[in-house]
Design a protein around this motif. Structure first.
Motif, PDB file in Angstrom:
ATOM      1  N   PHE A 152      49.571 -32.048  -9.273  1.00  0.00           N
ATOM      2  CA  PHE A 152      48.752 -33.252  -9.376  1.00  0.00           C
ATOM      3  C   PHE A 152      49.267 -34.372  -8.485  1.00  0.00           C
ATOM      4  O   PHE A 152      48.501 -35.237  -8.063  1.00  0.00           O
ATOM      5  N   VAL A 153      50.557 -34.372  -8.166  1.00  0.00           N
ATOM      6  CA  VAL A 153      51.127 -35.431  -7.337  1.00  0.00           C
ATOM      7  C   VAL A 153      50.614 -35.345  -5.896  1.00  0.00           C
ATOM      8  O   VAL A 153      50.596 -36.345  -5.195  1.00  0.00           O
ATOM      9  N   LEU A 154      50.164 -34.172  -5.484  1.00  0.00           N
ATOM     10  CA  LEU A 154      49.614 -34.020  -4.138  1.00  0.00           C
ATOM     11  C   LEU A 154      48.191 -34.559  -4.122  1.00  0.00           C
ATOM     12  O   LEU A 154      47.386 -34.242  -4.996  1.00  0.00           O
ATOM     13  N   TYR A 155      47.856 -35.365  -3.128  1.00  0.00           N
ATOM     14  CA  TYR A 155      46.511 -35.911  -3.057  1.00  0.00           C
ATOM     15  C   TYR A 155      45.504 -34.821  -2.733  1.00  0.00           C
ATOM     16  O   TYR A 155      44.351 -34.911  -3.123  1.00  0.00           O
ATOM     17  N   LYS A 156      45.929 -33.786  -2.014  1.00  0.00           N
ATOM     18  CA  LYS A 156      45.094 -32.610  -1.762  1.00  0.00           C
ATOM     19  C   LYS A 156      45.850 -31.397  -2.305  1.00  0.00           C
ATOM     20  O   LYS A 156      46.605 -30.756  -1.577  1.00  0.00           O
ATOM     21  N   PRO A 157      45.655 -31.075  -3.598  1.00  0.00           N
ATOM     22  CA  PRO A 157      46.405 -29.963  -4.175  1.00  0.00           C
ATOM     23  C   PRO A 157      45.994 -28.637  -3.545  1.00  0.00           C
ATOM     24  O   PRO A 157      44.870 -28.499  -3.052  1.00  0.00           O
ATOM     25  N   PRO A 158      46.900 -27.651  -3.560  1.00  0.00           N
ATOM     26  CA  PRO A 158      46.575 -26.354  -2.961  1.00  0.00           C
ATOM     27  C   PRO A 158      45.520 -25.628  -3.789  1.00  0.00           C
ATOM     28  O   PRO A 158      45.390 -25.853  -4.995  1.00  0.00           O
ATOM     29  N   LEU A 159      44.772 -24.756  -3.132  1.00  0.00           N
ATOM     30  CA  LEU A 159      43.737 -23.979  -3.815  1.00  0.00           C
ATOM     31  C   LEU A 159      44.384 -22.736  -4.400  1.00  0.00           C
ATOM     32  O   LEU A 159      44.737 -21.801  -3.676  1.00  0.00           O
ATOM     33  N   LYS A 160      44.578 -22.757  -5.712  1.00  0.00           N
ATOM     34  CA  LYS A 160      45.150 -21.621  -6.429  1.00  0.00           C
ATOM     35  C   LYS A 160      44.572 -21.638  -7.845  1.00  0.00           C
ATOM     36  O   LYS A 160      43.942 -22.629  -8.242  1.00  0.00           O
ATOM     37  N   PRO A 161      44.717 -20.564  -8.612  1.00  0.00           N
ATOM     38  CA  PRO A 161      44.058 -20.503  -9.927  1.00  0.00           C
ATOM     39  C   PRO A 161      44.337 -21.700 -10.835  1.00  0.00           C
ATOM     40  O   PRO A 161      43.453 -22.124 -11.567  1.00  0.00           O
ATOM     41  N   LEU A 162      45.522 -22.260 -10.774  1.00  0.00           N
ATOM     42  CA  LEU A 162      45.828 -23.408 -11.627  1.00  0.00           C
ATOM     43  C   LEU A 162      45.084 -24.674 -11.216  1.00  0.00           C
ATOM     44  O   LEU A 162      44.925 -25.590 -12.017  1.00  0.00           O
ATOM     45  N   THR A 163      44.627 -24.742  -9.977  1.00  0.00           N
ATOM     46  CA  THR A 163      43.947 -25.945  -9.503  1.00  0.00           C
ATOM     47  C   THR A 163      42.456 -25.717  -9.259  1.00  0.00           C
ATOM     48  O   THR A 163      41.787 -26.588  -8.691  1.00  0.00           O
ATOM     49  N   TRP A 164      41.923 -24.589  -9.650  1.00  0.00           N
ATOM     50  CA  TRP A 164      40.490 -24.338  -9.459  1.00  0.00           C
ATOM     51  C   TRP A 164      39.649 -25.413 -10.130  1.00  0.00           C
ATOM     52  O   TRP A 164      38.632 -25.834  -9.607  1.00  0.00           O
ATOM     53  N   LEU A 165      40.049 -25.848 -11.310  1.00  0.00           N
ATOM     54  CA  LEU A 165      39.275 -26.862 -12.013  1.00  0.00           C
ATOM     55  C   LEU A 165      39.269 -28.179 -11.232  1.00  0.00           C
ATOM     56  O   LEU A 165      38.253 -28.877 -11.186  1.00  0.00           O
ATOM     57  N   LEU A 166      40.381 -28.519 -10.592  1.00  0.00           N
ATOM     58  CA  LEU A 166      40.418 -29.724  -9.767  1.00  0.00           C
ATOM     59  C   LEU A 166      39.464 -29.619  -8.580  1.00  0.00           C
ATOM     60  O   LEU A 166      38.783 -30.577  -8.226  1.00  0.00           O
ATOM     61  N   TRP A 167      39.405 -28.430  -7.974  1.00  0.00           N
ATOM     62  CA  TRP A 167      38.586 -28.247  -6.784  1.00  0.00           C
ATOM     63  C   TRP A 167      37.108 -28.054  -7.122  1.00  0.00           C
ATOM     64  O   TRP A 167      36.237 -28.594  -6.455  1.00  0.00           O
ATOM     65  N   PHE A 168      36.829 -27.242  -8.146  1.00  0.00           N
ATOM     66  CA  PHE A 168      35.448 -26.857  -8.421  1.00  0.00           C
ATOM     67  C   PHE A 168      34.862 -27.544  -9.648  1.00  0.00           C
ATOM     68  O   PHE A 168      33.674 -27.408  -9.922  1.00  0.00           O
ATOM     69  N   GLY A 169      35.665 -28.273 -10.407  1.00  0.00           N
ATOM     70  CA  GLY A 169      35.188 -28.953 -11.607  1.00  0.00           C
ATOM     71  C   GLY A 169      34.041 -29.919 -11.342  1.00  0.00           C
ATOM     72  O   GLY A 169      33.017 -29.875 -12.038  1.00  0.00           O
TER      73      GLY A 169
ATOM     74  N   VAL B  70      56.597 -31.971  -6.225  1.00  0.00           N
ATOM     75  CA  VAL B  70      55.737 -31.009  -6.934  1.00  0.00           C
ATOM     76  C   VAL B  70      56.516 -30.342  -8.064  1.00  0.00           C
ATOM     77  O   VAL B  70      55.983 -30.138  -9.161  1.00  0.00           O
ATOM     78  N   GLN B  71      57.779 -30.010  -7.823  1.00  0.00           N
ATOM     79  CA  GLN B  71      58.586 -29.408  -8.884  1.00  0.00           C
ATOM     80  C   GLN B  71      58.773 -30.375 -10.041  1.00  0.00           C
ATOM     81  O   GLN B  71      58.800 -29.980 -11.195  1.00  0.00           O
ATOM     82  N   ARG B  72      58.872 -31.644  -9.727  1.00  0.00           N
ATOM     83  CA  ARG B  72      59.080 -32.646 -10.779  1.00  0.00           C
ATOM     84  C   ARG B  72      57.808 -33.033 -11.509  1.00  0.00           C
ATOM     85  O   ARG B  72      57.814 -33.200 -12.718  1.00  0.00           O
TER      86      ARG B  72
END
Length: 160
Positions: free
Chosen positions: A89-106, A83-85
């Motif tokens: 996005f490398v996680l198949y199930k990214p964590p739910l946080k403001p930076l990934t809201w678009l991935l989850w709710f898009g 994830v640091q590298r």
């Protein structure tokens, strides 16, 4: 001679036991690598896990995962390294946080937008057009070079 045979037999037995005992450790490591690879996304294919992908980068990442696990790193430590590298996005199930809201709710937002657009188009199409008044009919007749018709759809009655 008997002693030599006994020593050789002991050496052969030791090598055989070592060969039999080694694969379970490798099998356990393989299982951990495979399990972890299924939780990570291939950065080249993007719709496959690292375990499913045959891309060169996926093969290299699986090799890195194996090496880190062999050195004693935990599964979480390996994930954090990746994830640091490469980012969440490398996680198949990214964590739910403001930076990934678009991935989850898009996808849900896109579906709502499409349904709203379809509903709006249907309501526009369903509304009947207002009938033309006499001035609009005359203007239309002028544009079409036709004699104007009256607003009354029935022809006038002629005397007998």
């Amino acid at each position: 001679m008997v002693m030599r045979s006994a020593v050789l037999a002991c050496c052969a037995l030791t090598f055989a036991l070592h060969a039999v005992a080694a694969p379970p450790a490798d099998a356990e490591l393989d299982a951990r690598v495979h399990t972890l690879s299924e939780q990570l996304r291939c950065l080249v294919c993007q719709n496959q896990t690292l375990a499913d992908s045959n891309a060169d980068l996926a093969v290299d990442l699986r090799r890195q995962i194996r090496e880190q696990l062999r050195q004693g790193a935990s599964d979480e430590a390996v994930k954090q390294y990746l994830v640091q590298r490469y980012g969440d996005f490398v996680l198949y199930k990214p964590p739910l946080k403001p930076l990934t809201w678009l991935l989850w709710f898009g996808p849900l937002l896109l579906l709502i937008a499409v349904l709203a657009g379809l509903s709006r188009a249907r309501s526009r199409r369903a509304a009947p057009a207002a009938p033309l008044d006499d001035a609009e009919r005359r203007r239309l007749a002028e544009l079409l070079d036709e004699p104007p018709r009256s607003a009354d759809p029935l022809p006038p009655l002629s005397p007998p």
